[in-house]
Motif scaffolding. Structure first.
Motif, PDB file in Angstrom:
ATOM      1  N   ARG A  73       0.828  -1.212   0.000  1.00 14.64           N
ATOM      2  CA  ARG A  73       0.000   0.000   0.000  1.00 14.64           C
ATOM      3  C   ARG A  73       0.858   1.255   0.000  1.00 14.64           C
ATOM      4  O   ARG A  73       0.521   2.256  -0.636  1.00 14.64           O
ATOM      5  CB  ARG A  73      -0.937  -0.003   1.207  1.00 14.64           C
ATOM      6  N   ALA A  74       1.977   1.212   0.710  1.00 16.80           N
ATOM      7  CA  ALA A  74       2.865   2.376   0.746  1.00 16.80           C
ATOM      8  C   ALA A  74       3.478   2.634  -0.628  1.00 16.80           C
ATOM      9  O   ALA A  74       3.545   3.791  -1.076  1.00 16.80           O
ATOM     10  CB  ALA A  74       3.966   2.154   1.781  1.00 16.80           C
ATOM     11  N   LEU A  75       3.896   1.584  -1.318  1.00 10.20           N
ATOM     12  CA  LEU A  75       4.441   1.744  -2.670  1.00 10.20           C
ATOM     13  C   LEU A  75       3.369   2.300  -3.610  1.00 10.20           C
ATOM     14  O   LEU A  75       3.636   3.193  -4.413  1.00 10.20           O
ATOM     15  CB  LEU A  75       5.006   0.421  -3.195  1.00 10.20           C
ATOM     16  N   GLN A  76       2.156   1.795  -3.480  1.00 10.69           N
ATOM     17  CA  GLN A  76       1.048   2.322  -4.297  1.00 10.69           C
ATOM     18  C   GLN A  76       0.828   3.802  -3.997  1.00 10.69           C
ATOM     19  O   GLN A  76       0.590   4.602  -4.908  1.00 10.69           O
ATOM     20  CB  GLN A  76      -0.247   1.552  -4.023  1.00 10.69           C
ATOM     21  N   SER A  77       0.914   4.175  -2.748  1.00 13.49           N
ATOM     22  CA  SER A  77       0.724   5.563  -2.340  1.00 13.49           C
ATOM     23  C   SER A  77       1.779   6.470  -2.976  1.00 13.49           C
ATOM     24  O   SER A  77       1.471   7.558  -3.470  1.00 13.49           O
ATOM     25  CB  SER A  77       0.783   5.651  -0.809  1.00 13.49           C
ATOM     26  N   LEU A 136      10.752   3.749 -12.985  1.00 13.05           N
ATOM     27  CA  LEU A 136      11.524   4.163 -11.817  1.00 13.05           C
ATOM     28  C   LEU A 136      12.375   5.401 -12.111  1.00 13.05           C
ATOM     29  O   LEU A 136      12.692   6.169 -11.201  1.00 13.05           O
ATOM     30  CB  LEU A 136      12.400   3.015 -11.310  1.00 13.05           C
ATOM     31  N   ASN A 137      12.713   5.601 -13.381  1.00 10.41           N
ATOM     32  CA  ASN A 137      13.468   6.794 -13.757  1.00 10.41           C
ATOM     33  C   ASN A 137      12.635   8.068 -13.666  1.00 10.41           C
ATOM     34  O   ASN A 137      13.184   9.161 -13.683  1.00 10.41           O
ATOM     35  CB  ASN A 137      14.031   6.651 -15.173  1.00 10.41           C
ATOM     36  N   PHE A 138      11.326   7.940 -13.516  1.00 12.45           N
ATOM     37  CA  PHE A 138      10.451   9.113 -13.388  1.00 12.45           C
ATOM     38  C   PHE A 138      10.634   9.814 -12.046  1.00 12.45           C
ATOM     39  O   PHE A 138      10.365  10.998 -11.925  1.00 12.45           O
ATOM     40  CB  PHE A 138       8.971   8.731 -13.525  1.00 12.45           C
ATOM     41  N   SER A 139      11.061   9.070 -11.007  1.00 11.32           N
ATOM     42  CA  SER A 139      11.095   9.652  -9.659  1.00 11.32           C
ATOM     43  C   SER A 139      12.057   8.888  -8.761  1.00 11.32           C
ATOM     44  O   SER A 139      11.950   7.655  -8.631  1.00 11.32           O
ATOM     45  CB  SER A 139       9.688   9.610  -9.059  1.00 11.32           C
ATOM     46  N   SER A 140      12.955   9.626  -8.117  1.00  9.78           N
ATOM     47  CA  SER A 140      13.869   8.982  -7.158  1.00  9.78           C
ATOM     48  C   SER A 140      13.089   8.464  -5.949  1.00  9.78           C
ATOM     49  O   SER A 140      13.442   7.437  -5.361  1.00  9.78           O
ATOM     50  CB  SER A 140      14.964   9.947  -6.722  1.00  9.78           C
ATOM     51  N   GLU A 141      12.011   9.157  -5.579  1.00 10.35           N
ATOM     52  CA  GLU A 141      11.178   8.720  -4.452  1.00 10.35           C
ATOM     53  C   GLU A 141      10.502   7.383  -4.781  1.00 10.35           C
ATOM     54  O   GLU A 141      10.463   6.470  -3.948  1.00 10.35           O
ATOM     55  CB  GLU A 141      10.131   9.788  -4.141  1.00 10.35           C
ATOM     56  N   LEU A 142      10.017   7.257  -6.006  1.00 12.42           N
ATOM     57  CA  LEU A 142       9.399   5.996  -6.442  1.00 12.42           C
ATOM     58  C   LEU A 142      10.439   4.885  -6.463  1.00 12.42           C
ATOM     59  O   LEU A 142      10.171   3.770  -6.013  1.00 12.42           O
ATOM     60  CB  LEU A 142       8.749   6.163  -7.820  1.00 12.42           C
ATOM     61  N   ARG A 143      11.631   5.178  -6.952  1.00 11.86           N
ATOM     62  CA  ARG A 143      12.692   4.170  -6.989  1.00 11.86           C
ATOM     63  C   ARG A 143      13.038   3.696  -5.573  1.00 11.86           C
ATOM     64  O   ARG A 143      13.156   2.497  -5.318  1.00 11.86           O
ATOM     65  CB  ARG A 143      13.943   4.713  -7.677  1.00 11.86           C
ATOM     66  N   TYR A 146      10.210   1.520  -4.258  1.00 10.65           N
ATOM     67  CA  TYR A 146      10.215   0.250  -4.986  1.00 10.65           C
ATOM     68  C   TYR A 146      11.327  -0.669  -4.461  1.00 10.65           C
ATOM     69  O   TYR A 146      11.098  -1.845  -4.195  1.00 10.65           O
ATOM     70  CB  TYR A 146      10.403   0.513  -6.482  1.00 10.65           C
ATOM     71  N   GLU A 147      12.531  -0.125  -4.314  1.00  2.00           N
ATOM     72  CA  GLU A 147      13.661  -0.938  -3.843  1.00  2.00           C
ATOM     73  C   GLU A 147      13.419  -1.442  -2.424  1.00  2.00           C
ATOM     74  O   GLU A 147      13.742  -2.591  -2.102  1.00  2.00           O
ATOM     75  CB  GLU A 147      14.956  -0.134  -3.937  1.00  2.00           C
TER      76      GLU A 147
END
Length: 184
Positions: A73-77, A136-143, A146-147
């Motif tokens: 859920r946190a990754l989705q957020s 993942l290249n769209f956002s360092s926060e998303l990367r 995700y990791e």
């Protein structure tokens, strides 16, 4: 459930705190309740309060399934936050919306052998693994989120205490992921 042999001890009829309090008080002596060392539960807040009251010497451990759900859920957020930052009429928004399931899949299960024309990426022929890398290249926060999610599911599936310890020590996490880290 008995954690050593995984046998069911009893099934309680209700999640209601009043019912559970009554159940444990009537079925287990104070001495027995005070000798409990560990209680494994989901992250339902009333459970934690009840455990502190009835099993004061017990350590509360979150069930691994619920920790993974919370991380999911946190990754989705984080993904939704990044989508909103880009705006609904952007390529990034549409790609993150269309390929969300690839972000949630286990990294080791992503197909890297087969290439498909991806209209969200100007019909480039990309494998699922390459699509995830572009997302993942769209956002360092998303990367980062995700990791962390991938490392968490790897640690749990391989029963890796060392990897869990690394996850606990990790800093500079998105807010949504910090809440997951606190449950570890």
């Amino acid at each position: 459930m008995n954690p050593q042999n995984h046998r069911t001890i009893d099934i309680i009829q209700s999640r209601n705190s009043r019912f559970m309090r009554s159940y444990f008080l009537s079925h287990y002596s104070k001495k027995a309740r005070w000798s409990v060392k560990i209680v494994v539960v989901d992250l339902f807040e009333p459970y934690r309060n009840l455990i502190h009251e009835l099993f004061p010497k017990a350590i509360i451990v979150a069930d691994h399934f619920h920790v993974v759900v919370q991380a999911y859920r946190a990754l989705q957020s984080v993904r939704l936050k990044v989508m909103k930052e880009y705006g609904a009429n952007t390529h990034e928004y549409r790609a993150l919306k269309h390929f969300w399931k690839l972000l949630m899949a286990k990294e080791g299960q992503l197909d890297y052998l087969h290439y498909y024309s991806r209209r969200n990426f100007e019909h480039a022929r990309l494998s699922n693994q390459e699509v995830v890398e572009r997302l993942l290249n769209f956002s360092s926060e998303l990367r980062t989120a995700y990791e962390y999610y991938q490392d968490l599911i790897t640690a749990i599936s391989h029963h890796s205490q060392a990897l869990l310890d690394q996850l606990i020590k990790r800093n500079n996490l998105p807010n949504a992921i910090r809440r997951v880290k606190r449950t570890l």
